[in-house]
Scaffold this motif. Sequence first.
Motif, PDB file in Angstrom:
ATOM      1  N   VAL A 220       9.814  -1.964   2.227  1.00  0.00           N
ATOM      2  CA  VAL A 220       9.853  -1.251   1.115  1.00  0.00           C
ATOM      3  C   VAL A 220      10.437  -2.197   0.019  1.00  0.00           C
ATOM      4  N   ARG A 221       9.357  -2.400  -1.290  1.00  0.00           N
ATOM      5  CA  ARG A 221      10.304  -3.347  -2.086  1.00  0.00           C
ATOM      6  C   ARG A 221      10.074  -2.453  -3.268  1.00  0.00           C
ATOM      7  N   ASN A 222      11.104  -2.771  -4.302  1.00  0.00           N
ATOM      8  CA  ASN A 222      11.077  -2.569  -5.754  1.00  0.00           C
ATOM      9  C   ASN A 222       9.919  -3.298  -6.419  1.00  0.00           C
ATOM     10  N   ASP A 223       9.195  -2.893  -7.367  1.00  0.00           N
ATOM     11  CA  ASP A 223       8.226  -3.594  -8.055  1.00  0.00           C
ATOM     12  C   ASP A 223       8.850  -4.105  -9.273  1.00  0.00           C
ATOM     13  N   GLY A 224       9.486  -5.196  -9.231  1.00  0.00           N
ATOM     14  CA  GLY A 224      10.339  -5.955 -10.122  1.00  0.00           C
ATOM     15  C   GLY A 224      11.823  -5.961 -10.027  1.00  0.00           C
ATOM     16  N   ASP A 225      12.645  -6.482 -10.832  1.00  0.00           N
ATOM     17  CA  ASP A 225      13.964  -6.201 -10.998  1.00  0.00           C
ATOM     18  C   ASP A 225      14.510  -4.676 -10.430  1.00  0.00           C
ATOM     19  N   PRO A 226      15.326  -4.426  -9.394  1.00  0.00           N
ATOM     20  CA  PRO A 226      15.874  -3.196  -9.114  1.00  0.00           C
ATOM     21  C   PRO A 226      16.647  -2.483 -10.478  1.00  0.00           C
ATOM     22  N   GLY A 227      17.039  -3.133 -11.324  1.00  0.00           N
ATOM     23  CA  GLY A 227      17.808  -2.660 -12.453  1.00  0.00           C
ATOM     24  C   GLY A 227      16.817  -2.112 -13.131  1.00  0.00           C
ATOM     25  N   SER A 228      15.453  -2.593 -13.295  1.00  0.00           N
ATOM     26  CA  SER A 228      14.550  -1.970 -14.196  1.00  0.00           C
ATOM     27  C   SER A 228      13.489  -1.543 -13.658  1.00  0.00           C
ATOM     28  N   ALA A 229      13.158  -1.470 -12.430  1.00  0.00           N
ATOM     29  CA  ALA A 229      11.941  -1.040 -11.871  1.00  0.00           C
ATOM     30  C   ALA A 229      11.797   0.299 -11.864  1.00  0.00           C
ATOM     31  N   SER A 230      10.310   0.580 -12.138  1.00  0.00           N
ATOM     32  CA  SER A 230       9.862   2.025 -12.422  1.00  0.00           C
ATOM     33  C   SER A 230       9.067   2.525 -11.195  1.00  0.00           C
ATOM     34  N   SER A 231       8.712   1.666 -10.173  1.00  0.00           N
ATOM     35  CA  SER A 231       7.991   1.796  -9.093  1.00  0.00           C
ATOM     36  C   SER A 231       8.347   1.198  -8.128  1.00  0.00           C
ATOM     37  N   ALA A 232       7.601   1.385  -6.830  1.00  0.00           N
ATOM     38  CA  ALA A 232       7.860   0.598  -5.685  1.00  0.00           C
ATOM     39  C   ALA A 232       6.720   0.447  -4.843  1.00  0.00           C
ATOM     40  N   THR A 233       6.659  -0.139  -3.796  1.00  0.00           N
ATOM     41  CA  THR A 233       5.597  -0.580  -3.141  1.00  0.00           C
ATOM     42  C   THR A 233       6.165  -0.269  -1.503  1.00  0.00           C
ATOM     43  N   VAL A 234       5.364   0.630  -0.523  1.00  0.00           N
ATOM     44  CA  VAL A 234       5.623   0.697   0.823  1.00  0.00           C
ATOM     45  C   VAL A 234       4.472   0.295   1.641  1.00  0.00           C
ATOM     46  N   ALA A 235       5.046  -0.645   2.532  1.00  0.00           N
ATOM     47  CA  ALA A 235       3.765  -1.254   3.604  1.00  0.00           C
ATOM     48  C   ALA A 235       4.037  -0.563   4.849  1.00  0.00           C
ATOM     49  N   TYR A 236       2.894  -0.198   5.604  1.00  0.00           N
ATOM     50  CA  TYR A 236       3.097   0.324   6.918  1.00  0.00           C
ATOM     51  C   TYR A 236       1.971  -0.244   7.739  1.00  0.00           C
ATOM     52  N   PHE A 237       2.107  -0.107   8.983  1.00  0.00           N
ATOM     53  CA  PHE A 237       1.105  -0.473   9.982  1.00  0.00           C
ATOM     54  C   PHE A 237       0.448   0.649  10.511  1.00  0.00           C
ATOM     55  N   ASP A 238      -1.098   0.470  10.458  1.00  0.00           N
ATOM     56  CA  ASP A 238      -1.762   1.657  10.927  1.00  0.00           C
ATOM     57  C   ASP A 238      -2.252   1.629  12.174  1.00  0.00           C
ATOM     58  N   GLY A 239      -1.969   0.509  13.010  1.00  0.00           N
ATOM     59  CA  GLY A 239      -2.352   0.250  14.431  1.00  0.00           C
ATOM     60  C   GLY A 239      -3.285  -1.024  14.371  1.00  0.00           C
ATOM     61  N   HIS A 240      -4.000  -1.332  13.233  1.00  0.00           N
ATOM     62  CA  HIS A 240      -4.762  -2.385  13.159  1.00  0.00           C
ATOM     63  C   HIS A 240      -4.401  -3.386  11.962  1.00  0.00           C
ATOM     64  N   ARG A 241      -4.014  -3.024  10.944  1.00  0.00           N
ATOM     65  CA  ARG A 241      -3.560  -3.729   9.691  1.00  0.00           C
ATOM     66  C   ARG A 241      -2.275  -3.332   9.008  1.00  0.00           C
ATOM     67  N   VAL A 242      -1.876  -3.904   8.050  1.00  0.00           N
ATOM     68  CA  VAL A 242      -0.587  -3.502   7.231  1.00  0.00           C
ATOM     69  C   VAL A 242      -1.395  -3.043   5.770  1.00  0.00           C
ATOM     70  N   LEU A 243      -1.116  -2.026   5.327  1.00  0.00           N
ATOM     71  CA  LEU A 243      -1.556  -0.969   4.216  1.00  0.00           C
ATOM     72  C   LEU A 243      -0.527  -0.976   3.183  1.00  0.00           C
ATOM     73  N   ALA A 244      -0.892  -0.829   2.021  1.00  0.00           N
ATOM     74  CA  ALA A 244       0.142  -0.719   0.948  1.00  0.00           C
ATOM     75  C   ALA A 244      -0.083   0.341   0.116  1.00  0.00           C
ATOM     76  N   VAL A 245       0.776   1.129  -0.288  1.00  0.00           N
ATOM     77  CA  VAL A 245       0.784   2.230  -1.279  1.00  0.00           C
ATOM     78  C   VAL A 245       1.918   2.147  -2.019  1.00  0.00           C
ATOM     79  N   GLY A 246       1.491   2.894  -3.546  1.00  0.00           N
ATOM     80  CA  GLY A 246       2.509   2.621  -4.616  1.00  0.00           C
ATOM     81  C   GLY A 246       3.273   3.865  -4.547  1.00  0.00           C
ATOM     82  N   ALA A 247       4.730   3.827  -4.951  1.00  0.00           N
ATOM     83  CA  ALA A 247       5.275   4.936  -5.026  1.00  0.00           C
ATOM     84  C   ALA A 247       6.294   4.981  -6.186  1.00  0.00           C
ATOM     85  N   GLY A 248       6.427   6.127  -6.941  1.00  0.00           N
ATOM     86  CA  GLY A 248       7.491   6.130  -7.875  1.00  0.00           C
ATOM     87  C   GLY A 248       8.813   6.340  -7.590  1.00  0.00           C
ATOM     88  N   SER A 249       9.005   6.638  -6.497  1.00  0.00           N
ATOM     89  CA  SER A 249      10.392   6.805  -5.761  1.00  0.00           C
ATOM     90  C   SER A 249      10.211   6.755  -4.336  1.00  0.00           C
TER      91      SER A 249
END
Length: 603
Positions: free
Chosen positions: A364-393
Amino acid sequence: MSHWNPRDLGMDRRISRRDFFDGVAVAAVAGSLLGPGSSGRNPAGAAPTAPTAPVAVTGGPCAAPLGDTAQALSVPHALRDGRFWEYAGRPEDTGERYDLVVVGGGLSGMSAAFAWLRAEPGARVLVLDAHDELKTPSPDAAGRGSALLDPPSAWTHEGRALLDDLGVGLERAAPASRQADSVMCDRETFPVETLVKLTPGLPAERLAARLPVADAARRDLVMLCENPPDWFPGLPAREKQERLAGLTYSDFLLRVCRVHPDVERFLRTLPNARWGCSTRCLGAIDAWASRGYPGFQGLGLDRSEPSRFNSPTVEREWNRELYRVRGGEESLVRAMTRAVAGGGGPGRTGHQVRLRPSSPVVSVRNDGDPGSASSATVAYFDGHRVLAVGAGSVILACQGAMVPYLVPELPERRREALRRAVRLPLLDAAVRVRDRGAWRRLGVSRTRWTGAYWCVTELEDGGPENGGAEDGGGPGVVRLLATPCRSELGPDEGAAAGRRALLRTPYAHMEFTVREQLARLLGPAGFDPARDIESIAVHRWGHGRAPEYRRPWHSFAPDGPFPSDAAPGRFGRIAVAGSDAVPWTGPEAAVTAALRAVEELRR
């Protein structure tokens, strides 16, 4: 040694179902998915693994658990040991974007999703969980609710409002409802196994006379109950409380009161159901503040308010109205799941919510500096590969000890504090019986054991006020609780040692002990485990009970800072929920942490 033959207990019988739900990763398969060996970059045992998927064994004798998902078992351990990113590929962007991503589909995670949707009905929400089904135990694994597994707590106004919105009610519960109505002085502890009924108002002398203990122990128990002296004469109240804060209740009995060891053995499992550990771990100051722990009357301490040394849970519940969720925590999680999913099953969209099981989060990572980030990226393992989705929070409603591995950019102070969130292991079983009449004939509904594998057995909703043990019988559900913590080592080291022992315990042994202890308790009243047991469900939680920081084990109590103090406060677009994020425990803690995380991200 058991006096029972496995065949006599019905271990070879085909029953309607045997379910074994795993809440802890099995170390032997932890590396099977992602390759051999640990890189050793992280300290051994620095963080426990996240809960794993249910294991179901249906019909016939149980030889081994089946049906678990490899990723639920291995991914958290691989993250902890620094192996995951050596073997996993780069995250693949799915193109999905959500207003909120919740990591963890338990009570806190579903509370966060529900609270977010109350504020933003049109929001798109994704809930990710490592289990192959969300944490909603099968309704047929339990009955109408268990006082054993759902202790009362003092709910906040905000928590009660959330339950009202869900249509889930609270019922008032007295602290006395936690008490057993009988004690099995078992052969694991005493020479002669004896069931002792705790008749209300029974004089201490008559109770002591029924116990299979030494004569000196009987005299000491009567003294503790009826006329204990001031153990710290001449000291002011504050210093007496400080003395108690430096002792466990077992230490208080043996070193201060100097009672016969049989007294300590008889009382040892008093706190197990409430605290997940025995009197060798429970602080004497919390025993003083609780019902049923003798020996403190002569100290002359004021009971109009708690001691500053009491644990956060004791302090919160002091002289407050206590409530229990009607139907138990299981019914609450199911109601939340229905509310956020809109009736759609796992993986289906309802009310802009997607529930995605078998998806352990790995980053789970902020998209940019935590002080100014407006979104984040979440990566998860689906059993075969690592997938990433975007999140406002993002709300992390997983175990606190996993957070440092998911958010490596988190400040070290917060990472170190969250690693210290050591949970106690628990094991509970739900046994559906053909006829509960044996409980009525025996005249008990909840029995504490002094040293056997399962420390409490309870007829669910078995009190006379619920039409239980005094009615005409019929089918019922029996709950059992085991607390593997090695209490003499303290809550942190004891939890780790108990968790290792739990991993080594075969499910066949768990079933055997369930059947044997019910036979020992109810056999004299006509109960036959081979005939009367219709189904067994066992839930094994290696990281079951959220940590409670208390004396004498945690020197920073009561002044802090507590490890849970590091959880509040958002980190960019990320906030931490889960019951590890507040200093007290129970279902209310999980809901409170979720509501706080939602508020932090929506400011």
